[in-house]
Design a protein around this motif. Structure first.
Motif, mmCIF file in Angstrom:
data_model
loop_
_atom_site.group_PDB
_atom_site.id
_atom_site.type_symbol
_atom_site.label_atom_id
_atom_site.label_comp_id
_atom_site.label_asym_id
_atom_site.label_seq_id
_atom_site.Cartn_x
_atom_site.Cartn_y
_atom_site.Cartn_z
ATOM 1 N N ALA A 176 7.643 -56.236 -43.631
ATOM 2 C CA ALA A 176 7.529 -56.864 -42.311
ATOM 3 C C ALA A 176 8.888 -56.851 -41.603
ATOM 4 O O ALA A 176 9.254 -57.795 -40.908
ATOM 5 C CB ALA A 176 7.023 -58.295 -42.460
ATOM 6 N N TRP A 177 9.622 -55.767 -41.745
ATOM 7 C CA TRP A 177 10.981 -55.691 -41.216
ATOM 8 C C TRP A 177 11.062 -55.941 -39.716
ATOM 9 O O TRP A 177 12.036 -56.519 -39.236
ATOM 10 C CB TRP A 177 11.624 -54.351 -41.579
ATOM 11 N N GLU A 178 10.053 -55.545 -38.978
ATOM 12 C CA GLU A 178 10.101 -55.725 -37.522
ATOM 13 C C GLU A 178 10.070 -57.198 -37.123
ATOM 14 O O GLU A 178 10.595 -57.567 -36.075
ATOM 15 C CB GLU A 178 8.943 -54.990 -36.847
ATOM 16 N N GLU A 196 17.774 -59.539 -52.178
ATOM 17 C CA GLU A 196 16.369 -59.851 -52.475
ATOM 18 C C GLU A 196 15.618 -60.179 -51.186
ATOM 19 O O GLU A 196 14.446 -59.828 -51.051
ATOM 20 C CB GLU A 196 16.268 -61.007 -53.474
ATOM 21 N N LYS A 197 16.275 -60.826 -50.246
ATOM 22 C CA LYS A 197 15.625 -61.159 -48.980
ATOM 23 C C LYS A 197 15.211 -59.886 -48.248
ATOM 24 O O LYS A 197 14.099 -59.790 -47.718
ATOM 25 C CB LYS A 197 16.529 -62.017 -48.112
ATOM 26 N N GLN A 198 16.088 -58.894 -48.204
ATOM 27 C CA GLN A 198 15.728 -57.625 -47.564
ATOM 28 C C GLN A 198 14.571 -56.949 -48.291
ATOM 29 O O GLN A 198 13.679 -56.402 -47.655
ATOM 30 C CB GLN A 198 16.924 -56.681 -47.493
ATOM 31 N N LEU A 199 14.585 -56.984 -49.605
ATOM 32 C CA LEU A 199 13.504 -56.368 -50.369
ATOM 33 C C LEU A 199 12.196 -57.118 -50.166
ATOM 34 O O LEU A 199 11.145 -56.504 -50.009
ATOM 35 C CB LEU A 199 13.870 -56.304 -51.853
ATOM 36 N N ASP A 200 12.272 -58.440 -50.148
ATOM 37 C CA ASP A 200 11.067 -59.260 -49.969
ATOM 38 C C ASP A 200 10.415 -59.050 -48.609
ATOM 39 O O ASP A 200 9.186 -59.090 -48.488
ATOM 40 C CB ASP A 200 11.397 -60.749 -50.119
ATOM 41 N N ALA A 234 11.286 -59.657 -39.119
ATOM 42 C CA ALA A 234 12.185 -60.366 -40.037
ATOM 43 C C ALA A 234 13.473 -60.872 -39.389
ATOM 44 O O ALA A 234 14.418 -61.222 -40.092
ATOM 45 C CB ALA A 234 12.508 -59.474 -41.228
ATOM 46 N N GLY A 235 13.522 -60.936 -38.087
ATOM 47 C CA GLY A 235 14.707 -61.478 -37.423
ATOM 48 C C GLY A 235 15.954 -60.685 -37.747
ATOM 49 O O GLY A 235 15.947 -59.463 -37.728
ATOM 50 N N ASP A 236 17.020 -61.408 -38.085
ATOM 51 C CA ASP A 236 18.308 -60.759 -38.317
ATOM 52 C C ASP A 236 18.537 -60.353 -39.778
ATOM 53 O O ASP A 236 19.660 -60.091 -40.188
ATOM 54 C CB ASP A 236 19.442 -61.660 -37.834
ATOM 55 N N VAL A 237 17.470 -60.260 -40.548
ATOM 56 C CA VAL A 237 17.592 -59.827 -41.946
ATOM 57 C C VAL A 237 18.077 -58.379 -42.011
ATOM 58 O O VAL A 237 18.790 -57.988 -42.933
ATOM 59 C CB VAL A 237 16.252 -60.003 -42.695
ATOM 60 N N TYR A 238 17.713 -57.587 -41.018
ATOM 61 C CA TYR A 238 18.137 -56.184 -40.936
ATOM 62 C C TYR A 238 18.949 -56.003 -39.665
ATOM 63 O O TYR A 238 18.569 -56.501 -38.600
ATOM 64 C CB TYR A 238 16.919 -55.237 -40.907
ATOM 65 N N ASP A 239 20.054 -55.260 -39.762
ATOM 66 C CA ASP A 239 20.851 -55.008 -38.560
ATOM 67 C C ASP A 239 20.215 -53.879 -37.739
ATOM 68 O O ASP A 239 19.230 -53.261 -38.157
ATOM 69 C CB ASP A 239 22.312 -54.728 -38.919
ATOM 70 N N GLU A 240 20.770 -53.617 -36.586
ATOM 71 C CA GLU A 240 20.173 -52.624 -35.672
ATOM 72 C C GLU A 240 20.160 -51.219 -36.271
ATOM 73 O O GLU A 240 19.215 -50.461 -36.056
ATOM 74 C CB GLU A 240 20.893 -52.640 -34.324
ATOM 75 N N ARG A 241 21.172 -50.874 -37.021
ATOM 76 C CA ARG A 241 21.217 -49.553 -37.667
ATOM 77 C C ARG A 241 20.087 -49.433 -38.686
ATOM 78 O O ARG A 241 19.398 -48.415 -38.755
ATOM 79 C CB ARG A 241 22.580 -49.364 -38.322
#
Length: 148
Positions: free
Chosen positions: A72-74, A64-68, A76-83
């Protein structure tokens, strides 16, 4: 989905569905595939596709955090990995061709995380969802019609 796409010839709808399925399978990561199609659908303001792919993302275990925070993924800190970040950057560059091309650094960033085959499937997936977004937005198909 094809049955509701009355503006498309049945064979065209089937081809679009096949492209989507082949690209997702070839990418090899259903959760990442859903993040990609959701991000493109956000950019294209396709409520139908957002509704559908948010449900599918949850089925594939996307948090849910990734979807939320996807919009603003850029930031969002470490919510998304580099890939994931590389895939999302490429998704935005292919979806919004503001300069008429995908910047070299965006492509190279993605190429560092995906082999040639998976990169081709990632681009194919972005192309496929952009096609679907345009069909659904063009027809003004409302959210809520998708049922898993």
């Amino acid at each position: 989905m094809t049955a509701r796409t009355k503006l498309l010839d049945q064979e065209v709808g089937q081809a679009m569905s096949r492209l989507s399925a082949v690209a997702k399978k070839g990418l090899g990561d259903p959760a990442l595939a859903e993040l990609v199609v959701i991000r493109a659908s956000q950019l294209n303001h396709c409520a139908f596709c957002l509704d559908m792919h948010l449900a599918l993302a949850r089925e594939h275990g996307v948090s849910e955090k990734q979807l939320d925070l996807l919009d603003a993924w850029e930031e969002a800190g470490d919510v998304y990995d580099e890939r994931e970040r590389a895939a999302l950057a490429l998704t935005e560059a292919v979806t919004v061709l503001t300069d008429g091309f995908v910047p070299d650094e965006v492509y190279e960033r993605a190429a560092a995380h995906f082999d040639d085959t998976r990169l081709a499937h990632l681009i194919g997936l972005v192309v496929a969802i952009n096609n679907w977004n345009r069909v659904m937005v063009g027809r003004r198909v409302a959210p809520g019609e998708y049922t898993p």
